[in-house]
Design an enzyme around this catalytic site. Structure first.
Site, PDB file in Angstrom:
ATOM      1  N   CYS A   1      -0.037  13.241 -16.314  1.00 54.82           N
ATOM      2  CA  CYS A   1      -0.963  14.257 -16.796  1.00 54.82           C
ATOM      3  C   CYS A   1      -2.350  13.623 -16.898  1.00 54.82           C
ATOM      4  O   CYS A   1      -2.528  12.606 -17.580  1.00 54.82           O
ATOM      5  CB  CYS A   1      -0.537  14.791 -18.163  1.00 54.82           C
ATOM      6  SG  CYS A   1      -1.741  15.949 -18.878  1.00 54.82           S
TER       7      CYS A   1
ATOM      8  N   GLN B   1       0.823  -1.200   0.000  1.00 51.75           N
ATOM      9  CA  GLN B   1       0.000   0.000   0.000  1.00 51.75           C
ATOM     10  C   GLN B   1       0.865   1.260   0.000  1.00 51.75           C
ATOM     11  O   GLN B   1       0.338   2.367  -0.113  1.00 51.75           O
ATOM     12  CB  GLN B   1      -0.905   0.010   1.237  1.00 51.75           C
ATOM     13  CG  GLN B   1      -1.871  -1.170   1.292  1.00 51.75           C
ATOM     14  CD  GLN B   1      -2.626  -1.222   2.611  1.00 51.75           C
ATOM     15  OE1 GLN B   1      -3.732  -0.702   2.722  1.00 51.75           O
ATOM     16  NE2 GLN B   1      -2.023  -1.845   3.608  1.00 51.75           N
ATOM     17  N   ASN B   2       2.165   1.083   0.146  1.00 50.09           N
ATOM     18  CA  ASN B   2       3.086   2.214   0.176  1.00 50.09           C
ATOM     19  C   ASN B   2       3.446   2.642  -1.240  1.00 50.09           C
ATOM     20  O   ASN B   2       3.404   1.842  -2.179  1.00 50.09           O
ATOM     21  CB  ASN B   2       4.349   1.853   0.955  1.00 50.09           C
ATOM     22  CG  ASN B   2       4.043   1.440   2.379  1.00 50.09           C
ATOM     23  OD1 ASN B   2       3.028   1.859   2.945  1.00 50.09           O
ATOM     24  ND2 ASN B   2       4.890   0.612   2.963  1.00 50.09           N
TER      25      ASN B   2
ATOM     26  N   ASP C   1       6.492   4.279  -1.773  1.00 47.01           N
ATOM     27  CA  ASP C   1       7.883   4.708  -1.607  1.00 47.01           C
ATOM     28  C   ASP C   1       8.899   3.886  -2.389  1.00 47.01           C
ATOM     29  O   ASP C   1      10.079   4.229  -2.428  1.00 47.01           O
ATOM     30  CB  ASP C   1       8.268   4.714  -0.121  1.00 47.01           C
ATOM     31  CG  ASP C   1       7.961   3.397   0.589  1.00 47.01           C
ATOM     32  OD1 ASP C   1       8.076   2.322  -0.041  1.00 47.01           O
ATOM     33  OD2 ASP C   1       7.604   3.446   1.792  1.00 47.01           O
TER      34      ASP C   1
ATOM     35  N   CYS D   1       0.800  18.534 -23.465  1.00 43.98           N
ATOM     36  CA  CYS D   1      -0.488  19.114 -23.868  1.00 43.98           C
ATOM     37  C   CYS D   1      -0.718  20.511 -23.316  1.00 43.98           C
ATOM     38  O   CYS D   1      -1.631  21.208 -23.766  1.00 43.98           O
ATOM     39  CB  CYS D   1      -1.637  18.193 -23.455  1.00 43.98           C
ATOM     40  SG  CYS D   1      -1.981  18.179 -21.676  1.00 43.98           S
TER      41      CYS D   1
ATOM     42  N   SER E   1      -2.816  -1.205   9.344  1.00 44.18           N
ATOM     43  CA  SER E   1      -4.029  -1.318  10.153  1.00 44.18           C
ATOM     44  C   SER E   1      -5.205  -1.839   9.331  1.00 44.18           C
ATOM     45  O   SER E   1      -6.242  -2.192   9.893  1.00 44.18           O
ATOM     46  CB  SER E   1      -4.395   0.046  10.747  1.00 44.18           C
ATOM     47  OG  SER E   1      -4.759   0.944   9.707  1.00 44.18           O
TER      48      SER E   1
ATOM     49  N   ASN F   1       2.010  -6.456  13.257  1.00 49.62           N
ATOM     50  CA  ASN F   1       1.593  -5.055  13.323  1.00 49.62           C
ATOM     51  C   ASN F   1       1.352  -4.666  14.772  1.00 49.62           C
ATOM     52  O   ASN F   1       0.780  -5.435  15.545  1.00 49.62           O
ATOM     53  CB  ASN F   1       0.304  -4.834  12.526  1.00 49.62           C
ATOM     54  CG  ASN F   1      -0.064  -3.368  12.410  1.00 49.62           C
ATOM     55  OD1 ASN F   1       0.583  -2.604  11.701  1.00 49.62           O
ATOM     56  ND2 ASN F   1      -1.100  -2.954  13.127  1.00 49.62           N
TER      57      ASN F   1
ATOM     58  N   HIS G   1      -1.133   1.273  -4.573  1.00 50.16           N
ATOM     59  CA  HIS G   1      -1.559   2.674  -4.602  1.00 50.16           C
ATOM     60  C   HIS G   1      -0.681   3.543  -5.493  1.00 50.16           C
ATOM     61  O   HIS G   1      -0.727   4.768  -5.396  1.00 50.16           O
ATOM     62  CB  HIS G   1      -1.577   3.240  -3.177  1.00 50.16           C
ATOM     63  CG  HIS G   1      -2.633   2.619  -2.321  1.00 50.16           C
ATOM     64  ND1 HIS G   1      -2.594   2.639  -0.941  1.00 50.16           N
ATOM     65  CD2 HIS G   1      -3.760   1.928  -2.644  1.00 50.16           C
ATOM     66  CE1 HIS G   1      -3.646   2.015  -0.463  1.00 50.16           C
ATOM     67  NE2 HIS G   1      -4.371   1.575  -1.475  1.00 50.16           N
TER      68      HIS G   1
ATOM     69  N   CYS H   1       1.798  20.694 -18.165  1.00 47.66           N
ATOM     70  CA  CYS H   1       2.196  19.462 -18.832  1.00 47.66           C
ATOM     71  C   CYS H   1       3.056  19.826 -20.048  1.00 47.66           C
ATOM     72  O   CYS H   1       2.640  20.641 -20.881  1.00 47.66           O
ATOM     73  CB  CYS H   1       0.964  18.678 -19.279  1.00 47.66           C
ATOM     74  SG  CYS H   1       1.367  17.255 -20.321  1.00 47.66           S
TER      75      CYS H   1
END
Length: 289
Positions: free
Chosen positions: A139, A113-114, A116, A193, A233, A257, A131, A190
């Site tokens: 763009c 879910q990170n 990085d 465009c 979590s 966790n 994610h 951008c």
């Protein structure tokens, strides 16, 4: 029972608790789901406390970012300060331990879910960035992808007075710049465009994970014998759905966790120390033949 962790230190876990984990995990191929808690040792703050509540105001939503130019100015001004930490972060022990477990042949892959990219920096090959990626910018009109570092260099040229600002760093490349007038901050166009909104190639709150990416993640889970949740979590449904799906398939679910999660009642085993839990896995899961 003393377990060697990647690095030069040892942990001495509770025999009874971790013997149970060792017994349950042996011979299983793991799909790993990671959240912000795995990256805090790399200096990247997380969003929630041990009860699963927000530590800070909820991050900007997709709808707000797209609808409000002021909000976009605020986002990129704060990012000029906060993204430096995210871009310079290095993998922690947990990232390296998971890369070692993959090398040994015990992982179907990692769903993170990170944003990085620390799993990839640690050497893990099979990673799905659920994610998205904070190091890319898209763009929203012509779909052009840009390197975020290059965009930040351009923003720094457009906004030299903002470059030297100091602020407390927040999760995912944000920074706490409060009581600041963002109206003078200049946004970048951008380069293809000239009219599209540039947005980090990440799933903001209020947005959805794309169907192809979700299907790939579910396929990774289907190739595993168990799900391992680390540092999440699971309060956000995009992560919780994997625990719910694994439970419906009668798949064992392990969790490392600290504090409460949304899926506590679904776990086969839970431990509050990521380092100790991964040390156990390394001890009982040798290289595959």
């Amino acid at each position: 029972m003393s377990l060697q962790v990647t690095g030069n230190h040892e942990v001495s876990p509770c025999d009874d608790v971790l013997a149970e984990l060792a017994d349950r995990v042996q011979g299983r191929r793991l799909c790993v789901l990671t959240g912000a808690g795995i990256s805090t040792d790399s200096g990247i703050p997380d969003y929630r406390d041990e009860s699963g509540a927000w530590k800070r105001p909820q991050p900007m939503t997709h709808q707000t970012y797209m609808a409000s130019e002021w909000s976009r100015r605020r986002y990129w001004a704060r990012s000029l300060v906060g993204y430096r930490l995210l871009a310079g972060a290095v993998p922690g022990t947990a990232h390296r331990d998971l890369a070692e477990l993959e090398r040994r042949g015990h992982l179907a892959g990692i769903i993170t879910q990170n944003v990085d990219r620390l799993h990839q920096k640690a050497g893990t090959r099979q990673v799905i960035d659920l994610h998205g990626r904070a190091d890319l910018v898209r763009c929203m009109q012509c779909n052009l992808l840009l390197k975020r570092n290059a965009l930040h260099e351009h923003l720094a040229t457009l906004n030299p007075d903002w470059v030297g600002m100091e602020a407390e760093v927040a999760p995912d490349g944000d920074a706490d710049l409060e009581e600041v007038d963002f109206s003078s901050f200049r946004l970048a166009e951008c380069p293809r465009c000239s009219s599209g909104i540039l947005k980090p190639d990440v799933v903001f709150f209020g947005d959805n994970v794309s169907r192809p990416r979700l299907d790939r993640a579910m396929g990774m889970l289907a190739r595993a014998d168990a799900l391992l949740v680390i540092g999440s979590s699971l309060m956000v449904f995009s992560g919780y759905r994997f625990a719910r799906h694994a439970a419906r398939q009668a798949m064992p679910i392990f969790c490392f966790n600290r504090g409460r999660t949304r899926a506590d009642e679904l776990f086969t085993f839970k431990h509050d120390r990521i380092d100790v839990g991964l040390a156990t896995l390394l001890a009982v899961m040798p290289p595959s033949d």
